[in-house]
Write a protein that holds these residues in place. Structure first.
Motif, short mmCIF file in Angstrom:
data_model
loop_
_atom_site.label_atom_id
_atom_site.label_comp_id
_atom_site.label_asym_id
_atom_site.label_seq_id
_atom_site.Cartn_x
_atom_site.Cartn_y
_atom_site.Cartn_z
N ALA B 8 1.27 -1.27 0.42
CA ALA B 8 -0.31 0.50 0.00
C ALA B 8 0.48 0.65 0.00
N LEU B 12 0.97 3.84 -2.86
CA LEU B 12 0.30 5.11 -3.22
C LEU B 12 1.93 5.94 -2.93
N VAL B 24 -5.92 10.68 -6.13
CA VAL B 24 -5.95 9.44 -5.28
C VAL B 24 -7.29 9.85 -4.50
N LEU B 25 -9.16 9.22 -4.85
CA LEU B 25 -10.25 10.43 -4.18
C LEU B 25 -9.65 10.28 -2.78
N ALA B 26 -9.63 8.80 -2.28
CA ALA B 26 -9.81 7.90 -0.91
C ALA B 26 -8.55 6.88 -1.47
N VAL B 27 -8.70 7.15 0.21
CA VAL B 27 -8.04 5.57 1.17
C VAL B 27 -8.75 4.44 1.84
N LEU B 28 -8.95 4.06 1.87
CA LEU B 28 -9.08 2.78 2.89
C LEU B 28 -9.00 2.25 4.17
N ASP B 29 -9.39 1.88 4.90
CA ASP B 29 -7.80 1.13 6.18
C ASP B 29 -7.94 0.07 5.67
N VAL B 74 -6.06 -2.81 0.54
CA VAL B 74 -5.84 -1.51 0.84
C VAL B 74 -6.91 -1.43 -0.36
N PHE B 76 -7.81 1.96 -2.73
CA PHE B 76 -7.75 3.29 -3.27
C PHE B 76 -8.22 3.16 -4.71
#
Lengths: 225, 225
Positions: B8, B12, B24-29, B74, B76
């Motif tokens: 991850a 990133l 990148v709009l969002a990264v989840l845990d 993870v 993205f």
């Protein structure tokens, strides 16, 4: 901002989730001391003053970090709002802390950043007093520099940010606010250092607030055309 | 794009170093299947078609990934240029693949992305033929959507990108290019999948090219004012 490899993903994610205070210009590979933005410099010696953190506590300032450097350290170069101050001045907008010969005032706000894994902390802002009739221009000019914090996050009303006394900044120096000027707040790159403090990172290094890495990259490279 | 936690940071970082193809709009845990951008959806089921990768090889497509999901995955969320097509059409600029009822053509170029750790691969681009007198407008309009790939990376001259035959895209469908239209190339979110393939990531999941996650976020949220 320098953190061990074990924390690098969370710091990069923290930056992705909080792009206004943490605009990432470059990330070096673990152990590297020069590279993009830094050119052939050395991140261990090229800043005028460093802040060291250990186990979430401030561990003093120093003029180089050669003796505490670790091979697993990952360096993040973040944009600084000092970059857009020349553009403000060229447009005839006064920059109070420059005119008054002091460091910019910075404040820890009551606004929490979006956390990332183990990293969390408050938004830190810098403040510049702007004449009421130039606030719109200051917004437009700085919005063209998103990589160095961009447009303000807040205009006037410091109480809404949890700032009780503008004359007592948490970092830097207080400035005089002339009559007819509004305090205007920009997101500040000290924010990840506040997160490192609050989150108990075992070891980390930042610039001492206001004591920035000065690079050879010209200001216009960070201006959106 | 979904990769194991162990990859991850590099993904990133790859995105930070290659922001045009990887906004990148969002990264989840790790392990999370819903969150920012996705709302209360489920990333394992909400895409129309998925591409699975194992050990750097394509491992087929599927309409959900429930059976291959891992707790360390993870997610993205990356922006897609389909978002700015409505703005092009509203300005009277034709979008050929929509008019012709096919998927957008995408090409692997000969331009290498900036590597990040173990991740490297070529830039992938999407192509839309634009009338010569509207190229400038298409540049200006799409530049206002940096989070969904923004302005084109290349106008005309496909050979300079290593594209020998526009009628044979690597992903999606070929489109007719009317006389007086230039092929205009935008950075494409398939780029990290090309990197996953080239870099031997043990397991990864992407959208099948052109089969995007459709969210509830309106287009204007990704427009710079």
């Amino acid at each position: 901002m320098v953190v061990p490899r074990d924390w690098a993903f969370e710091l990069l994610l923290f930056a992705q989730r909080n792009p206004k205070p943490c605009p990432v210009l470059a990330v070096l590979d673990a152990g590297e001391v020069s590279g993009p933005v830094l050119g052939d410099g050395d991140v261990r010696t090229d800043l005028p003053l460093y802040s060291l953190y250990r186990e979430g506590e401030a561990a003093g300032t120093r003029t180089d970090v050669l003796d505490v450097w670790q091979d697993d350290f990952v360096t993040f170069a973040l944009g600084c709002s000092f970059t857009f101050e020349a553009a403000l001045q060229e447009a005839g907008i006064p920059v109070a802390h420059i005119d008054q010969g002091v460091n910019v005032p910075m404040y820890r706000t009551s606004l929490p950043c979006e956390p990332a894994g183990r990293l969390s902390g408050p938004l830190v802002v810098s403040m510049r007093p702007i004449p009421a009739d130039r606030v719109a221009d200051a917004v437009r000019i700085t919005s063209r520099y998103p990589a160095v914090h961009g447009a303000p996050v807040h205009v006037g009303a410091p109480g809404e940010l949890g700032i009780r006394d503008l004359s007592a900044p948490d970092y830097g120096d207080a400035v005089q606010i002339p009559a007819g000027h509004l305090p205007v707040f920009w997101a500040c790159g000290v924010t990840p250092q506040a997160a490192v403090l609050e989150s108990g990172v075992p070891v980390a290094i930042g610039h001492a607030p206001g004591h920035m890495l000065v690079t050879d990259v010209p200001n216009w490279r960070y201006q959106v055309p």
